[in-house]
Design an enzyme around this catalytic site. Structure first.
Site, PDB file in Angstrom:
ATOM      1  N   HIS A  34       0.688  -0.850  -0.274  1.00  0.00           N
ATOM      2  CA  HIS A  34      -0.246   0.145  -0.463  1.00  0.00           C
ATOM      3  C   HIS A  34       1.096   1.221   0.014  1.00  0.00           C
ATOM      4  CE1 HIS A  34       0.805  -1.449   3.741  1.00  0.00           C
ATOM      5  NE2 HIS A  34       0.320  -0.364   4.095  1.00  0.00           N
TER       6      HIS A  34
ATOM      7  N   HIS B 299       0.710   4.768   1.327  1.00  0.00           N
ATOM      8  CA  HIS B 299       0.325   5.581   1.663  1.00  0.00           C
ATOM      9  C   HIS B 299      -0.152   7.559   0.885  1.00  0.00           C
ATOM     10  CE1 HIS B 299       0.262   4.241   6.305  1.00  0.00           C
ATOM     11  NE2 HIS B 299       1.257   3.613   5.646  1.00  0.00           N
TER      12      HIS B 299
HETATM   13  P1  5GP Z   1       1.503   0.431   7.626  1.00  0.00           P
HETATM   14  O1  5GP Z   1       1.960   0.721   9.025  1.00  0.00           O
HETATM   15  O2  5GP Z   1       1.877  -1.312   7.154  1.00  0.00           O
HETATM   16  O3  5GP Z   1       2.415   1.398   6.668  1.00  0.00           O
HETATM   17  O4  5GP Z   1       0.155   1.235   7.203  1.00  0.00           O
HETATM   18  C1  5GP Z   1      -0.990   0.311   7.595  1.00  0.00           C
HETATM   19  C2  5GP Z   1      -2.294   1.145   7.425  1.00  0.00           C
HETATM   20  O5  5GP Z   1      -3.226   0.834   7.331  1.00  0.00           O
HETATM   21  C3  5GP Z   1      -2.648   1.580   8.750  1.00  0.00           C
HETATM   22  O6  5GP Z   1      -2.087   3.084   8.897  1.00  0.00           O
HETATM   23  C4  5GP Z   1      -3.137   1.928   9.082  1.00  0.00           C
HETATM   24  O7  5GP Z   1      -4.092   2.377   9.926  1.00  0.00           O
HETATM   25  C5  5GP Z   1      -4.083   1.194   8.161  1.00  0.00           C
HETATM   26  N1  5GP Z   1      -5.186   0.735   9.021  1.00  0.00           N
HETATM   27  C6  5GP Z   1      -5.186  -1.155   9.331  1.00  0.00           C
HETATM   28  N2  5GP Z   1      -6.048  -1.489   9.027  1.00  0.00           N
HETATM   29  C7  5GP Z   1      -6.987  -0.951   8.593  1.00  0.00           C
HETATM   30  C8  5GP Z   1      -8.548  -1.369   8.362  1.00  0.00           C
HETATM   31  O8  5GP Z   1      -9.101  -2.218   8.548  1.00  0.00           O
HETATM   32  N3  5GP Z   1      -9.040  -0.691   7.925  1.00  0.00           N
HETATM   33  C9  5GP Z   1      -8.510   0.230   7.349  1.00  0.00           C
HETATM   34  N4  5GP Z   1      -9.219   1.917   6.383  1.00  0.00           N
HETATM   35  N5  5GP Z   1      -6.755   0.846   7.561  1.00  0.00           N
HETATM   36  C10 5GP Z   1      -6.444   0.309   8.389  1.00  0.00           C
END
Ligand code: 5GP
Ligand code: ZN
Length: 136
Positions: free
Chosen positions: A102, A104
């Site tokens: 993903h 951001h």
């Molecule tokens: P990472 O930490 O892997 O870079 O980003 C994962 C992101 O996914 C986090 O910012 C977290 O808030 C978001 N996230 C985790 N679970 C969910 C979910 O069930 N729905 C949504 N919309 N965002 C999520």
């Protein structure tokens, strides 16, 4: 299309988990991050499951970046954003917590509390070592 039954973002793609979708095309879906770091913080994901930056196919990555730019262009007008950060984390050590690639898309404001996550260093001779190591 590759999908992982245990992956929460694959479940969002399949409509099995709710999400505040804001954009979709053939290869990507964009939705609001559930725990935003700033007002309007969004995520762009490929519909096809890929674990991270090292695994995602280049054309899928390109589709994600195109979608991220599409969203970023809306942010000044729609939200009053004064800038945007695109951030991808690859691996736990790099803060990745959801192992479906993903991007951001984080709108930035003069009043937000987001700060640069590294301290700029003086690279010294290790700059040359790193450059040499990274040349293909
Ligand atoms: P990472 O930490 O892997 O870079 O980003 C994962 C992101 O996914 C986090 O910012 C977290 O808030 C978001 N996230 C985790 N679970 C969910 C979910 O069930 N729905 C949504 N919309 N965002 C999520
Ligand atoms: Zn997935």
């Amino acid at each position: 299309m590759a999908s992982d039954p245990d992956c929460i973002f694959c479940k969002i793609v399949a409509g099995e988990l709710p999400a505040r979708k804001i954009d979709e095309d053939d290869r990507t879906i964009s939705f609001m991050d559930i725990n935003p770091g700033s007002h309007g913080h969004a995520l762009v994901i490929p519909k096809e499951h890929a674990r991270d930056l090292l695994e995602i196919a280049p054309d899928e990555l390109a589709a994600v970046v195109h979608a991220a730019q599409r969203l970023a262009k809306r942010m000044p007008g729609a939200l009053g954003a004064e800038g945007v950060n695109l951030i991808n984390s690859c691996g736990s050590i790099a803060w990745q917590t959801v192992f479906h690639f993903h991007m951001h898309v984080i709108p930035r404001y003069s009043y937000d509390t987001i700060r640069l996550p590294w301290t700029p260093g003086d690279g010294g001779e290790r700059l040359d070592q790193a450059a040499e190591a990274l040349r293909a």
